[in-house]
Design a protein around this motif. Structure first.
Motif, short mmCIF file in Angstrom:
data_model
loop_
_atom_site.label_atom_id
_atom_site.label_comp_id
_atom_site.label_asym_id
_atom_site.label_seq_id
_atom_site.Cartn_x
_atom_site.Cartn_y
_atom_site.Cartn_z
N GLU A 56 0.82 -1.15 0.14
CA GLU A 56 -0.14 0.13 0.01
C GLU A 56 0.83 1.35 0.06
OE1 GLU A 56 -3.65 2.08 2.66
OE2 GLU A 56 -2.62 0.10 3.29
N GLY A 57 0.47 2.30 -1.00
CA GLY A 57 1.09 3.37 -1.18
C GLY A 57 2.33 3.33 -2.11
N ALA A 58 2.59 2.10 -2.51
CA ALA A 58 3.59 1.92 -3.59
C ALA A 58 3.06 1.99 -5.03
CB ALA A 58 4.38 0.59 -3.39
N SER A 59 3.79 2.47 -5.86
CA SER A 59 3.53 2.47 -7.19
C SER A 59 4.75 2.33 -8.26
CB SER A 59 2.87 3.86 -7.73
OG SER A 59 3.76 4.96 -7.53
N MET A 60 4.27 2.15 -9.43
CA MET A 60 5.18 2.02 -10.41
C MET A 60 6.00 3.31 -10.99
SD MET A 60 4.08 -0.98 -13.09
CE MET A 60 5.46 -1.38 -13.77
N ILE A 61 7.04 3.59 -11.40
CA ILE A 61 7.80 4.88 -11.48
C ILE A 61 8.46 4.69 -12.93
CG2 ILE A 61 8.01 5.57 -9.14
CD1 ILE A 61 10.95 4.39 -9.20
N ALA A 62 8.56 6.07 -13.56
CA ALA A 62 9.53 6.26 -14.72
C ALA A 62 10.81 7.05 -14.22
CB ALA A 62 8.54 6.82 -15.86
N THR A 63 11.86 6.29 -14.48
CA THR A 63 13.00 6.98 -14.01
C THR A 63 13.81 7.71 -15.05
OG1 THR A 63 14.28 4.81 -14.49
CG2 THR A 63 13.56 5.36 -12.32
N ARG A 64 13.24 7.53 -16.32
CA ARG A 64 13.95 8.29 -17.68
C ARG A 64 12.63 9.28 -18.10
NH1 ARG A 64 16.45 2.94 -20.72
NH2 ARG A 64 17.81 2.46 -19.24
N LEU A 70 7.70 6.28 -24.44
CA LEU A 70 8.59 5.23 -25.37
C LEU A 70 8.04 3.86 -24.93
CD1 LEU A 70 12.10 6.64 -25.79
CD2 LEU A 70 10.31 6.61 -27.47
N THR A 71 7.74 3.58 -23.65
CA THR A 71 7.36 2.33 -23.28
C THR A 71 6.12 1.79 -23.50
OG1 THR A 71 8.80 2.75 -21.32
CG2 THR A 71 7.11 0.97 -21.09
N PRO A 72 4.91 2.60 -23.48
CA PRO A 72 3.55 2.36 -24.04
C PRO A 72 3.90 2.07 -25.65
CG PRO A 72 3.20 4.09 -22.65
CD PRO A 72 4.79 3.89 -22.73
N PHE A 73 4.88 3.04 -26.27
CA PHE A 73 4.89 2.79 -27.71
C PHE A 73 5.50 1.54 -27.96
CE2 PHE A 73 7.64 3.17 -31.45
CZ PHE A 73 6.52 3.48 -32.28
N LYS A 74 6.64 1.21 -27.24
CA LYS A 74 7.22 -0.19 -27.48
C LYS A 74 6.05 -1.17 -27.09
CE LYS A 74 11.03 -3.16 -25.60
NZ LYS A 74 12.29 -3.08 -24.67
N ASP A 151 10.47 0.22 -12.11
CA ASP A 151 10.38 1.42 -13.20
C ASP A 151 9.64 0.41 -14.04
OD1 ASP A 151 11.75 3.51 -14.87
OD2 ASP A 151 12.33 1.80 -15.78
N ILE A 152 9.00 1.56 -15.11
CA ILE A 152 7.99 0.68 -16.13
C ILE A 152 9.09 0.18 -17.22
CG2 ILE A 152 6.16 2.32 -15.38
CD1 ILE A 152 6.97 4.04 -17.62
N THR A 153 10.06 0.67 -17.54
CA THR A 153 10.64 0.20 -18.64
C THR A 153 11.19 -1.17 -18.20
OG1 THR A 153 11.13 2.21 -19.56
CG2 THR A 153 12.55 0.40 -20.22
N GLU A 154 11.93 -1.27 -17.11
CA GLU A 154 12.20 -2.58 -16.38
C GLU A 154 11.14 -3.49 -16.28
OE1 GLU A 154 15.55 -3.30 -15.91
OE2 GLU A 154 16.22 -1.20 -16.39
N TYR A 155 9.96 -3.08 -15.87
CA TYR A 155 9.00 -4.11 -15.81
C TYR A 155 8.73 -4.73 -17.36
CZ TYR A 155 4.41 -6.25 -14.89
OH TYR A 155 3.26 -6.90 -15.06
#
Length: 378
Positions: A56-64, A70-74, A151-155
């Motif tokens: 609880e309280g955690a979420s995914m992040i974007a570090t770039r 780019l991640t949803p496009f990929k 990170d969303i890209t790493e995931y």
């Protein structure tokens, strides 16, 4: 002029390949344009197994900086290729199918459809079964005071690796059946290698999955189970093929082959007439085992008669003396070897030799080879 004529067939193949590649790229591009507006929704769907188990309280992040775009496009591009895969494989099939024999087409098309289905099944298994277990285990092992924020890209890279690994792993039944049908192995030989397979699937699971025991085991166990399913299916395929061949041998009529060339006795008239015509194969009927044995015996008798040297005429040179260790006819030896390969169940090697006989043999040898090929295709 002659060089141009020789290059035309090759250029036509290149043009056809270019057209099919363009169609494939166009299909992927159209799907990408349709999916990109929903890229964020697709990413939310893919990330749901992780989001459910985050503290609880955690979420995914974007570090770039460019990651939110780019991640949803990929992911949209990968999804477009994923959805277009049946059409892409259809274009590949349409390109190679004209160069295949009929029995190869009957084998390749079901295997192609099975491969597509099993790849999708493997990806679905990863999403429904593997992802919840893996992410629950990984997030539950976080040290005290560490907030899990992926990170969303790493995931995305992580889940795409698992999708690909499970999709490829689920191709094991197809590969197993292909090995047996090609004559490269038998179900008994595959069963004897079971201990090596068990060790091998865990090694493959270690190499294809992220470095955690859960995902490695969840890939290795299905691979072993799929291997056992492939061995079972290969036994059924071999049993059914043997039953068809036995039934064909029983149902084969004993009447002589009435497919004879029109206008004469096989063109054996040497009185200056027209050359012998090609035999009419429209009423072609495969020979029985007894008829093929009789043909092979007749070929051996003809070779023994041909070994007698003719007396030289006056003024002519003495004919060449055949060495005692000379093989009368290599094609006959290939036919005998083909019969041995067929009895041992090594059908792939037998087909290769039969194609050589069709190129090198005389009319009778080609006839025997066609009969054997017809029986293998049944």
């Amino acid at each position: 002029m002659s060089d141009t004529l020789q290059e035309q067939p090759f250029m036509s193949h290149l043009l056809e390949l270019r057209d099919r590649l363009m169609r494939s790229l166009l299909a992927v591009l159209v799907l990408l344009l349709l999916l990109f507006p929903f890229g964020n929704d697709i990413y939310t769907f893919v990330a749901e197994p992780l989001m459910k188990v985050l503290p609880e309280g955690a979420s995914m992040i974007a570090t770039r900086v460019a990651s939110p775009f780019l991640t949803p496009f990929k992911l949209s591009l990968v999804a477009a290729i994923f959805l277009a895969m049946p059409y892409l494989l259809y274009q590949l099939w349409s390109f190679i199918a004209p160069g295949l024999y009929q029995h190869e087409k009957r084998l390749a098309l079901p295997m192609l459809a099975s491969s597509i289905f099993l790849f999708y099944l493997g990806a679905a298994f990863a999403y429904v079964v593997v992802f919840p277990l893996v992410f629950a285990f990984l997030t539950g092992t976080a040290p005290e005071g560490v907030l899990v924020m992926t990170d969303i890209t790493e995931y995305l890279d992580f889940v795409l690796t698992l999708f690909f690994a499970f999709g490829v792993a689920f191709q094991i039944p197809v590969a197993t059946v292909l090995l047996v049908l090609a004559g490269m192995a038998t179900p008994e030989q595959l069963s004897s290698k079971r201990p090596y397979v068990v060790v091998g699937v865990f090694i493959v699971g270690m190499l294809l999955t992220p470095p955690d025991v859960i995902s490695q085991t969840l890939l290795a166990l299905p691979m072993w189970l799929l291997f056992e399913i492939g061995v079972f299916l290969s036994r059924l395929v071999v049993r059914e093929r043997s039953a068809r061949q036995a039934q064909a041998a029983v149902d084969e009529p004993d009447a002589a082959d009435d497919a004879a060339p029109a206008g004469g006795d096989n063109g054996s008239d040497d009185s200056g007439g027209s050359p012998a015509e090609e035999p009419d194969t429209s009423d072609y009927r495969p020979m029985t085992e007894e008829e093929m044995d009789a043909e092979l015996d007749q070929l051996d008798d003809d070779d023994e008669e041909d070994e007698e040297p003719a007396e030289p005429q006056a003024g002519e040179e003495e004919p060449y003396q055949v060495p005692t260790d000379f093989v009368p006819d290599a094609v006959d030896n290939k036919l005998e070897w083909i019969m041995t390969l067929r009895e041992e169940g090594r059908y792939g090697e037998a087909r290769t030799k039969l194609y050589e006989v069709l190129v090198e043999g005389n009319e009778t040898q080609i006839k025997v080879a066609r009969n054997i090929l017809a029986q293998l295709d049944e």
